[in-house]
Design an enzyme around this catalytic site. Structure first.
Site, PDB file in Angstrom:
ATOM      1  N   HIS A  65       0.943  -1.388   0.025  1.00 48.64           N
ATOM      2  CA  HIS A  65      -0.175  -0.113   0.071  1.00 48.64           C
ATOM      3  C   HIS A  65       0.880   1.387  -0.123  1.00 48.64           C
ATOM      4  CE1 HIS A  65      -3.307   2.489   0.547  1.00 48.64           C
ATOM      5  NE2 HIS A  65      -2.626   3.093   1.581  1.00 48.64           N
ATOM      6  N   SER A  66       0.667   2.212  -0.972  1.00 49.41           N
ATOM      7  CA  SER A  66       1.328   3.494  -1.055  1.00 49.41           C
ATOM      8  C   SER A  66       2.919   3.049  -1.285  1.00 49.41           C
ATOM      9  CB  SER A  66       1.017   4.327   0.251  1.00 49.41           C
ATOM     10  OG  SER A  66       1.361   5.565  -0.056  1.00 49.41           O
TER      11      SER A  66
END
Length: 237
Positions: free
Chosen positions: A89-90
């Site tokens: 994520h990210s």
């Protein structure tokens, strides 16, 4: 590469048979951010949380500031897994992508790459990075994302700055594309990443691409983790 002690980076025992889903966190977070993911998958999928230097039980280590260093650190353990899928994520998404490329180059391509909260690697950032801001402005830009007593704030701000250096200075390209399917997730109200930037991950694979839109903002992957787990399970089985 930044010198760090030799130690295990994968915090959970991978399944003997089936797929190890290696999870990579967002900036400022560590393996503990995926603790509530451990019970979301049934065999033959097992969550394996990756731990980077500078956080939690590795807080005494110098955090990394280059994606290449993170890949080099994680690669030996991840490459040793019989069957692996990656989720990031990210910040974790770009590490996962470059790790997938390294695995593919070594003849160990992952079964699947899952990404969320991040523009495609070849897309230029639409927002100005914040990791070079002075301390006061940097803390203000993070807002309520980092809170706590003064001694914790000093640690958290230093770690988050290092992580954002790694994430914001990353300049990737779609080629060479990964030979595995990519599934991308996007929070409909994400103020940082636009849906077309997430759709652009389709150019980063020679396999199939799927995009799922979910309710939520930038950290939607936590409140929506059961939905993500169900979609990942469907993609892997």
């Amino acid at each position: 590469m930044t010198a760090v002690p030799v130690r295990r980076r994968l915090r959970d025992t991978p399944p003997v048979e089936g797929t190890a889903l290696v999870c990579l966190p967002h900036a400022g977070a560590g393996a503990a951010s995926f603790a509530r993911w451990l019970g979301l998958f049934d065999a033959p999928i097992g969550v394996v949380r990756a731990q980077l230097p500078g956080r939690e039980d590795c807080a005494s280590e110098e955090p990394l500031r280059r994606v290449a260093d993170a890949v080099e650190l994680l690669f030996p353990e991840v490459a040793a897994l019989p069957r692996v899928a990656l989720y990031g994520h990210s910040m974790g998404a770009v590490i996962a992508f470059e790790l997938a490329r390294a695995l593919a180059a070594a003849g160990r391509a992952p079964a699947h790459l899952f990404v969320s909260g991040r523009r495609a690697p070849h897309c230029r950032a639409r927002h100005r990075g914040i990791h070079r801001l002075p301390d006061a402005e940097f803390a203000e830009a993070l807002g309520s994302a980092v809170i706590g007593p003064p001694h914790f704030l000093r640690y958290a701000l230093a770690l988050t700055r290092a992580d954002l250096t790694l994430s914001e200075d990353y300049s990737g390209a779609a080629d060479p594309r990964v030979p595995c399917p990519i599934t991308a997730f996007h929070g409909r109200d994400d103020p940082i990443v636009a849906v077309d930037e997430v759709q652009a991950w389709s150019a980063a694979t020679t396999g199939t691409f799927t995009l799922h839109l979910l309710e939520g903002e930038h950290l939607f992957h936590q409140p929506r983790r059961r939905e993500l787990a169900a979609l990942m399970t469907g993609a892997l089985t």
